[in-house]
Design a protein around this motif. Structure first.
Motif, short mmCIF file in Angstrom:
data_model
loop_
_atom_site.label_atom_id
_atom_site.label_comp_id
_atom_site.label_asym_id
_atom_site.label_seq_id
_atom_site.Cartn_x
_atom_site.Cartn_y
_atom_site.Cartn_z
N PRO A 72 0.83 -1.37 -0.27
CA PRO A 72 -0.02 -0.13 0.09
C PRO A 72 0.77 1.19 0.09
O PRO A 72 0.29 2.37 0.00
CB PRO A 72 -0.85 -0.33 1.18
N GLY A 73 2.19 1.08 -0.02
CA GLY A 73 3.14 2.30 0.22
C GLY A 73 2.72 3.20 1.31
O GLY A 73 2.51 2.81 2.45
N GLU A 74 2.89 4.63 1.06
CA GLU A 74 2.80 5.46 2.21
C GLU A 74 1.32 5.24 2.90
O GLU A 74 1.10 5.99 3.98
CB GLU A 74 3.08 7.10 1.57
N ALA A 75 0.44 4.82 2.26
CA ALA A 75 -1.06 4.56 2.81
C ALA A 75 -0.92 3.69 3.95
O ALA A 75 -1.78 3.93 4.82
CB ALA A 75 -2.04 4.34 1.66
N ALA A 76 0.22 2.86 3.97
CA ALA A 76 0.27 1.98 5.36
C ALA A 76 0.69 2.88 6.55
O ALA A 76 0.32 2.29 7.55
CB ALA A 76 1.09 0.86 4.90
N CYS A 77 1.11 4.10 6.30
CA CYS A 77 1.67 4.70 7.27
C CYS A 77 0.55 5.71 8.04
O CYS A 77 0.90 6.48 8.97
CB CYS A 77 2.87 5.46 6.73
N GLU A 78 -0.73 5.48 7.40
CA GLU A 78 -1.80 6.50 7.84
C GLU A 78 -2.00 6.09 9.15
O GLU A 78 -2.39 6.98 10.23
CB GLU A 78 -2.90 6.36 6.79
N ALA A 79 -2.11 4.89 9.53
CA ALA A 79 -2.56 4.53 10.92
C ALA A 79 -2.02 3.16 11.28
O ALA A 79 -2.27 2.10 10.59
CB ALA A 79 -4.28 4.21 10.98
N PHE A 80 -1.30 3.29 12.26
CA PHE A 80 -0.39 1.84 12.68
C PHE A 80 0.12 2.24 14.12
O PHE A 80 0.38 3.28 14.54
CB PHE A 80 0.54 1.40 11.58
N GLY A 81 0.30 1.24 14.91
CA GLY A 81 0.81 1.04 15.98
C GLY A 81 0.58 -0.16 16.73
O GLY A 81 0.53 -1.21 16.20
N TYR A 82 0.26 -0.11 18.19
CA TYR A 82 0.02 -1.11 19.13
C TYR A 82 -1.17 -1.10 19.85
O TYR A 82 -1.49 -0.04 20.10
CB TYR A 82 1.32 -1.11 19.88
N ALA A 83 -1.67 -2.17 20.15
CA ALA A 83 -2.71 -2.31 21.08
C ALA A 83 -2.57 -3.35 22.30
O ALA A 83 -1.81 -4.49 21.82
CB ALA A 83 -4.01 -2.98 20.31
N THR A 84 -2.97 -3.31 23.28
CA THR A 84 -2.82 -4.10 24.32
C THR A 84 -4.25 -5.00 24.48
O THR A 84 -5.32 -4.38 24.51
CB THR A 84 -2.50 -3.36 25.71
N LEU A 85 -4.17 -6.25 24.41
CA LEU A 85 -5.31 -7.24 24.74
C LEU A 85 -5.46 -7.67 25.75
O LEU A 85 -4.51 -8.56 26.21
CB LEU A 85 -5.23 -8.19 23.42
N GLU A 86 -6.49 -7.76 26.50
CA GLU A 86 -6.55 -8.54 27.62
C GLU A 86 -7.49 -9.90 27.30
O GLU A 86 -8.44 -9.89 26.83
CB GLU A 86 -7.46 -7.92 28.74
N PRO A 87 -6.84 -11.09 27.55
CA PRO A 87 -7.67 -12.23 27.14
C PRO A 87 -9.20 -12.33 27.52
O PRO A 87 -9.27 -12.04 28.99
CB PRO A 87 -6.83 -13.52 27.66
N ALA A 88 -9.93 -12.56 26.67
CA ALA A 88 -11.39 -12.56 27.33
C ALA A 88 -11.99 -14.10 27.22
O ALA A 88 -12.98 -14.40 27.66
CB ALA A 88 -12.40 -11.78 26.23
N TRP A 89 -11.36 -14.75 26.26
CA TRP A 89 -11.81 -16.20 25.88
C TRP A 89 -10.61 -16.87 25.45
O TRP A 89 -10.18 -16.60 24.49
CB TRP A 89 -12.89 -16.39 25.18
N ILE A 90 -10.13 -18.20 25.94
CA ILE A 90 -8.88 -18.88 25.44
C ILE A 90 -9.55 -20.00 24.38
O ILE A 90 -10.46 -20.90 24.72
CB ILE A 90 -8.31 -19.68 26.54
N ILE A 91 -8.96 -20.03 23.22
CA ILE A 91 -9.31 -20.89 22.36
C ILE A 91 -8.47 -22.34 22.28
O ILE A 91 -8.90 -23.46 22.48
CB ILE A 91 -9.37 -20.32 20.88
N LYS A 92 -7.13 -21.93 22.53
CA LYS A 92 -6.15 -23.01 22.56
C LYS A 92 -5.10 -22.46 23.29
O LYS A 92 -4.58 -21.26 23.39
CB LYS A 92 -5.82 -23.27 21.08
N GLY A 93 -4.42 -23.47 24.34
CA GLY A 93 -3.21 -23.02 24.92
C GLY A 93 -3.20 -22.49 26.10
O GLY A 93 -2.72 -21.17 26.42
#
Length: 168
Positions: A72-93
């Protein structure tokens, strides 16, 4: 004569459609990816951190010379970063899914299919078997293409019914 005309029309249609066909994301295979992961879980977004686009823009400009389809070129730089997730349901492991997980997000990913977190939203995340699939500073992976896959959609709807979004 009809065959020549048919071949010419077919060739013209293929040439006109080639840009669209060049950037078709691979079909998601959620069940296979889940099976191959060390752990998989449904996580709720509890924090979002946007990243500085300077390095991304520099990389995108360098890649622009190669003109790779799907980039996507420079469009990929419009919105990106990191998110923190708290587990709500375990599928495996169950033994691996503990505590908050940090995942990378990008609204415009491969072939413009990405994932952008919103506070309180659910996402299916995985801890890959190969730790090299984890990005720098991340502890799990959310694949943007797979978030729209029907299996993951059903799982997230069920978790939302069991554990509704906390009121803001």
């Amino acid at each position: 004569m009809i065959r020549v005309l048919t071949a010419a029309v077919t060739a013209a249609a293929l040439v006109a459609a080639s840009p669209a066909l060049a950037c078709m994301p691979p079909p998601p295979n959620a069940s296979y990816e889940t099976q191959m992961a060390r752990a998989a879980f449904v996580g709720r977004v509890v924090s979002i951190e946007r990243s500085d686009p300077a390095g991304c823009l520099e990389d995108a400009r360098a890649r622009a010379k190669d003109r790779m389809s799907g980039d996507p070129g420079e469009a990929a730089c419009e919105a990106f970063g990191y998110a923190t997730l708290e587990p709500a349901w375990i599928i495996k492991g169950e033994d691996l899914v503990t505590g908050p997980f940090r995942v990378f997000w990008n609204r415009v990913g491969f072939c413009t299919v990405g994932w952008e977190p919103r506070m309180g939203d659910l996402a299916v995340a995985m801890i890959p078997e190969d730790p090299r699939r984890l990005g720098e500073g991340t502890t799990a992976v959310v694949d943007g293409i797979q978030q729209g896959e029907i299996l993951f959609q059903i799982i997230m709807e069920l978790v939302e019914e069991i554990q509704p979004r906390p009121s803001q």
